[in-house]
Write a protein that holds these residues in place. Sequence first.
Motif, PDB file in Angstrom:
ATOM      1  N   ASN A   3       0.825  -1.177   0.116  1.00  0.00           N
ATOM      2  CA  ASN A   3      -0.137  -0.101  -0.049  1.00  0.00           C
ATOM      3  C   ASN A   3       0.688   1.114  -0.170  1.00  0.00           C
ATOM      4  N   THR A   4       2.002   1.462   0.673  1.00  0.00           N
ATOM      5  CA  THR A   4       2.865   2.398   0.804  1.00  0.00           C
ATOM      6  C   THR A   4       3.341   2.544  -0.696  1.00  0.00           C
ATOM      7  N   GLU A   5       3.776   1.651  -1.638  1.00  0.00           N
ATOM      8  CA  GLU A   5       4.314   1.815  -3.095  1.00  0.00           C
ATOM      9  C   GLU A   5       2.970   2.251  -3.622  1.00  0.00           C
ATOM     10  N   LEU A   6       1.976   1.690  -3.731  1.00  0.00           N
ATOM     11  CA  LEU A   6       0.664   2.432  -4.316  1.00  0.00           C
ATOM     12  C   LEU A   6       0.329   3.784  -3.891  1.00  0.00           C
ATOM     13  N   ILE A   7       0.239   4.096  -2.650  1.00  0.00           N
ATOM     14  CA  ILE A   7      -0.174   5.595  -2.433  1.00  0.00           C
ATOM     15  C   ILE A   7       0.969   6.377  -2.927  1.00  0.00           C
ATOM     16  N   GLN A   8       2.297   6.037  -3.057  1.00  0.00           N
ATOM     17  CA  GLN A   8       3.286   6.841  -3.716  1.00  0.00           C
ATOM     18  C   GLN A   8       2.973   7.093  -5.504  1.00  0.00           C
ATOM     19  N   ILE A   9       2.632   5.927  -6.011  1.00  0.00           N
ATOM     20  CA  ILE A   9       2.244   5.871  -7.343  1.00  0.00           C
ATOM     21  C   ILE A   9       1.053   6.840  -7.547  1.00  0.00           C
ATOM     22  N   ILE A  10      -0.030   6.894  -6.537  1.00  0.00           N
ATOM     23  CA  ILE A  10      -1.123   7.691  -6.872  1.00  0.00           C
ATOM     24  C   ILE A  10      -0.721   9.048  -6.515  1.00  0.00           C
ATOM     25  N   ALA A  11       0.072   9.317  -5.643  1.00  0.00           N
ATOM     26  CA  ALA A  11       0.566  10.657  -5.289  1.00  0.00           C
ATOM     27  C   ALA A  11       1.338  11.286  -6.394  1.00  0.00           C
ATOM     28  N   ASN A  12       2.017  10.354  -7.013  1.00  0.00           N
ATOM     29  CA  ASN A  12       2.697  11.009  -8.463  1.00  0.00           C
ATOM     30  C   ASN A  12       1.809  11.041  -9.547  1.00  0.00           C
ATOM     31  N   LEU A 103      -9.791  17.320  10.779  1.00  0.00           N
ATOM     32  CA  LEU A 103     -10.888  15.996  11.085  1.00  0.00           C
ATOM     33  C   LEU A 103     -10.005  14.819  11.590  1.00  0.00           C
ATOM     34  N   TRP A 104      -9.038  14.345  10.737  1.00  0.00           N
ATOM     35  CA  TRP A 104      -8.326  13.117  10.873  1.00  0.00           C
ATOM     36  C   TRP A 104      -6.814  13.621  11.502  1.00  0.00           C
ATOM     37  N   GLY A 105      -6.996  14.533  12.449  1.00  0.00           N
ATOM     38  CA  GLY A 105      -5.480  14.833  12.944  1.00  0.00           C
ATOM     39  C   GLY A 105      -4.798  13.919  13.682  1.00  0.00           C
ATOM     40  N   ASP A 106      -5.505  12.878  14.113  1.00  0.00           N
ATOM     41  CA  ASP A 106      -4.789  11.735  14.977  1.00  0.00           C
ATOM     42  C   ASP A 106      -4.095  10.872  13.975  1.00  0.00           C
ATOM     43  N   ALA A 107      -4.324  10.880  12.557  1.00  0.00           N
ATOM     44  CA  ALA A 107      -3.621  10.123  11.644  1.00  0.00           C
ATOM     45  C   ALA A 107      -2.235  10.410  11.365  1.00  0.00           C
ATOM     46  N   GLU A 108      -1.306   9.375  11.270  1.00  0.00           N
ATOM     47  CA  GLU A 108       0.062   9.834  10.909  1.00  0.00           C
ATOM     48  C   GLU A 108       0.089  10.197   9.336  1.00  0.00           C
ATOM     49  N   ARG A 109       1.071  11.267   9.133  1.00  0.00           N
ATOM     50  CA  ARG A 109       1.270  11.558   7.914  1.00  0.00           C
ATOM     51  C   ARG A 109       2.282  10.743   7.213  1.00  0.00           C
ATOM     52  N   LEU A 110       2.285  10.321   5.955  1.00  0.00           N
ATOM     53  CA  LEU A 110       3.241   9.568   5.364  1.00  0.00           C
ATOM     54  C   LEU A 110       4.166  10.309   4.706  1.00  0.00           C
ATOM     55  N   GLN A 111       5.494  10.177   4.744  1.00  0.00           N
ATOM     56  CA  GLN A 111       6.409  10.892   3.805  1.00  0.00           C
ATOM     57  C   GLN A 111       6.214  10.622   2.282  1.00  0.00           C
ATOM     58  N   LEU A 112       5.979  11.483   1.523  1.00  0.00           N
ATOM     59  CA  LEU A 112       5.839  11.214   0.133  1.00  0.00           C
ATOM     60  C   LEU A 112       7.196  11.805  -0.804  1.00  0.00           C
ATOM     61  N   HIS A 113       7.409  11.242  -1.931  1.00  0.00           N
ATOM     62  CA  HIS A 113       8.505  11.669  -2.626  1.00  0.00           C
ATOM     63  C   HIS A 113       8.275  11.946  -3.933  1.00  0.00           C
TER      64      HIS A 113
END
Length: 118
Positions: A3-12, A103-113
Amino acid sequence: MENTELIQIIANACDDKRAEDIVALDMNEVSLVADYFLICHGNTERQVQAIARGIKESMDERDISVNRIEGMEHGRWVLVDTGDIVCHIFHKDERIYYNLERLWGDAERLQLHFGLEG
């Protein structure tokens, strides 16, 4: 695919369409809705729609199914559901109004590149 790879693909894919303020949230500890949220915005309805189409095309290129896309007709808040990842593509005004990051402030942010092949 992780999922972390997929979210990076979506972010790109979002970045390729000049989406602004792209944020990925790890929802595993705070919600049952999805494992991850990706939130971004465009400045016009047309740009919001283009970002959503860009995500769909990127998924199609990798034979990854998109479960559902909602909100395309208005281009104010489009949801792209890939199963474990839900992408929220806002028009700038709606993003400010709904403020999902707060609203979802408790969620951890992922580092995107960005600028990397996905």
